[in-house]
Design a protein around this motif. Structure first.
Motif, mmCIF file in Angstrom:
data_model
loop_
_atom_site.group_PDB
_atom_site.id
_atom_site.type_symbol
_atom_site.label_atom_id
_atom_site.label_comp_id
_atom_site.label_asym_id
_atom_site.label_seq_id
_atom_site.Cartn_x
_atom_site.Cartn_y
_atom_site.Cartn_z
ATOM 1 N N MET A 122 0.863 -1.168 0.000
ATOM 2 C CA MET A 122 0.000 0.000 0.000
ATOM 3 C C MET A 122 0.912 1.235 0.000
ATOM 4 S SD MET A 122 -2.940 1.051 2.814
ATOM 5 C CE MET A 122 -3.507 -0.605 2.882
ATOM 6 N N SER A 123 0.593 2.195 -0.848
ATOM 7 C CA SER A 123 1.432 3.383 -0.951
ATOM 8 C C SER A 123 1.256 4.305 0.252
ATOM 9 C CB SER A 123 1.097 4.157 -2.229
ATOM 10 O OG SER A 123 -0.145 4.816 -2.092
ATOM 11 N N GLN A 124 2.267 5.124 0.482
ATOM 12 C CA GLN A 124 2.225 6.082 1.586
ATOM 13 C C GLN A 124 1.037 7.024 1.417
ATOM 14 O OE1 GLN A 124 4.218 5.883 4.108
ATOM 15 N NE2 GLN A 124 3.775 7.759 5.183
ATOM 16 N N ARG A 125 0.797 7.472 0.203
ATOM 17 C CA ARG A 125 -0.313 8.389 -0.074
ATOM 18 C C ARG A 125 -1.650 7.738 0.265
ATOM 19 N NH1 ARG A 125 -0.263 11.427 -5.607
ATOM 20 N NH2 ARG A 125 1.291 12.561 -4.432
ATOM 21 N N ASN A 126 -1.808 6.483 -0.082
ATOM 22 C CA ASN A 126 -3.042 5.756 0.202
ATOM 23 C C ASN A 126 -3.237 5.589 1.712
ATOM 24 O OD1 ASN A 126 -5.410 4.397 -0.446
ATOM 25 N ND2 ASN A 126 -4.388 2.422 -0.591
ATOM 26 N N LYS A 127 -2.145 5.296 2.432
ATOM 27 C CA LYS A 127 -2.235 5.157 3.886
ATOM 28 C C LYS A 127 -2.658 6.472 4.534
ATOM 29 C CE LYS A 127 1.229 1.542 4.361
ATOM 30 N NZ LYS A 127 2.563 1.219 4.879
ATOM 31 N N ILE A 128 -2.133 7.578 4.030
ATOM 32 C CA ILE A 128 -2.492 8.888 4.578
ATOM 33 C C ILE A 128 -3.971 9.174 4.340
ATOM 34 C CG2 ILE A 128 -2.134 11.380 4.318
ATOM 35 C CD1 ILE A 128 0.859 10.675 3.807
ATOM 36 N N LYS A 129 -4.477 8.839 3.152
ATOM 37 C CA LYS A 129 -5.901 9.045 2.864
ATOM 38 C C LYS A 129 -6.754 8.209 3.807
ATOM 39 C CE LYS A 129 -9.405 8.611 -0.733
ATOM 40 N NZ LYS A 129 -10.406 8.219 0.208
ATOM 41 N N ILE A 130 -6.376 6.952 4.011
ATOM 42 C CA ILE A 130 -7.109 6.081 4.929
ATOM 43 C C ILE A 130 -7.078 6.664 6.336
ATOM 44 C CG2 ILE A 130 -7.060 3.822 6.062
ATOM 45 C CD1 ILE A 130 -6.149 2.672 3.318
ATOM 46 N N LEU A 131 -5.920 7.128 6.757
ATOM 47 C CA LEU A 131 -5.777 7.713 8.093
ATOM 48 C C LEU A 131 -6.681 8.933 8.265
ATOM 49 C CD1 LEU A 131 -4.345 7.625 10.797
ATOM 50 C CD2 LEU A 131 -2.483 8.941 9.778
ATOM 51 N N ARG A 132 -6.738 9.783 7.263
ATOM 52 C CA ARG A 132 -7.643 10.947 7.315
ATOM 53 C C ARG A 132 -9.096 10.503 7.447
ATOM 54 N NH1 ARG A 132 -5.438 14.436 2.360
ATOM 55 N NH2 ARG A 132 -3.455 15.015 3.254
ATOM 56 N N ASP A 133 -9.477 9.492 6.685
ATOM 57 C CA ASP A 133 -10.850 8.988 6.749
ATOM 58 C C ASP A 133 -11.161 8.414 8.138
ATOM 59 O OD1 ASP A 133 -11.222 9.709 4.092
ATOM 60 O OD2 ASP A 133 -10.901 7.667 3.323
ATOM 61 N N ILE A 134 -10.202 7.712 8.710
ATOM 62 C CA ILE A 134 -10.397 7.148 10.052
ATOM 63 C C ILE A 134 -10.571 8.269 11.074
ATOM 64 C CG2 ILE A 134 -9.304 5.864 11.936
ATOM 65 C CD1 ILE A 134 -7.894 4.172 9.734
ATOM 66 N N ILE A 135 -9.724 9.273 11.008
ATOM 67 C CA ILE A 135 -9.819 10.397 11.949
ATOM 68 C C ILE A 135 -11.165 11.085 11.819
ATOM 69 C CG2 ILE A 135 -8.894 12.683 12.518
ATOM 70 C CD1 ILE A 135 -6.103 11.510 11.760
ATOM 71 N N LYS A 136 -11.630 11.274 10.597
ATOM 72 C CA LYS A 136 -12.941 11.900 10.374
ATOM 73 C C LYS A 136 -14.045 11.052 10.997
ATOM 74 C CE LYS A 136 -16.027 13.593 6.828
ATOM 75 N NZ LYS A 136 -16.319 13.699 5.418
ATOM 76 N N LYS A 137 -14.003 9.738 10.751
ATOM 77 C CA LYS A 137 -15.021 8.826 11.273
ATOM 78 C C LYS A 137 -15.023 8.821 12.804
ATOM 79 C CE LYS A 137 -14.595 4.229 11.076
ATOM 80 N NZ LYS A 137 -14.508 2.860 10.509
ATOM 81 N N VAL A 138 -13.846 8.755 13.406
ATOM 82 C CA VAL A 138 -13.738 8.731 14.864
ATOM 83 C C VAL A 138 -14.201 10.069 15.451
ATOM 84 C CG1 VAL A 138 -12.119 8.562 16.799
ATOM 85 C CG2 VAL A 138 -11.952 6.950 14.904
ATOM 86 N N SER A 139 -13.848 11.161 14.801
ATOM 87 C CA SER A 139 -14.267 12.488 15.274
ATOM 88 C C SER A 139 -15.784 12.634 15.269
ATOM 89 C CB SER A 139 -13.664 13.582 14.392
ATOM 90 O OG SER A 139 -12.275 13.625 14.541
ATOM 91 N N GLU A 140 -16.435 12.037 14.296
ATOM 92 C CA GLU A 140 -17.898 12.098 14.224
ATOM 93 C C GLU A 140 -18.536 11.341 15.386
ATOM 94 O OE1 GLU A 140 -18.691 10.644 10.291
ATOM 95 O OE2 GLU A 140 -18.159 12.564 9.365
#
Length: 52
Positions: A1-19
């Protein structure tokens, strides 16, 4: 998995957890656990990325 893809996933996780925690910050341990358990991302990758 590319670094860019991991960062996108991480952003999505943070958004989901924040909600789930309105008015509060996303608990980092929860973010790390989801990244590791659901996406197979080493739990230290999010820590390094967030520091940057």
């Amino acid at each position: 998995m590319s670094q860019r893809n991991k960062i996108k996933i991480l952003r999505d996780i943070i958004k989901k957890v924040s909600e789930k925690h309105p008015g509060a910050k996303a608990p980092l341990e929860e973010v790390y656990a989801i990244a590791e358990n659901e996406h197979g991302i080493d739990r230290f990758m999010p820590k390094r990325t967030l520091r940057k």
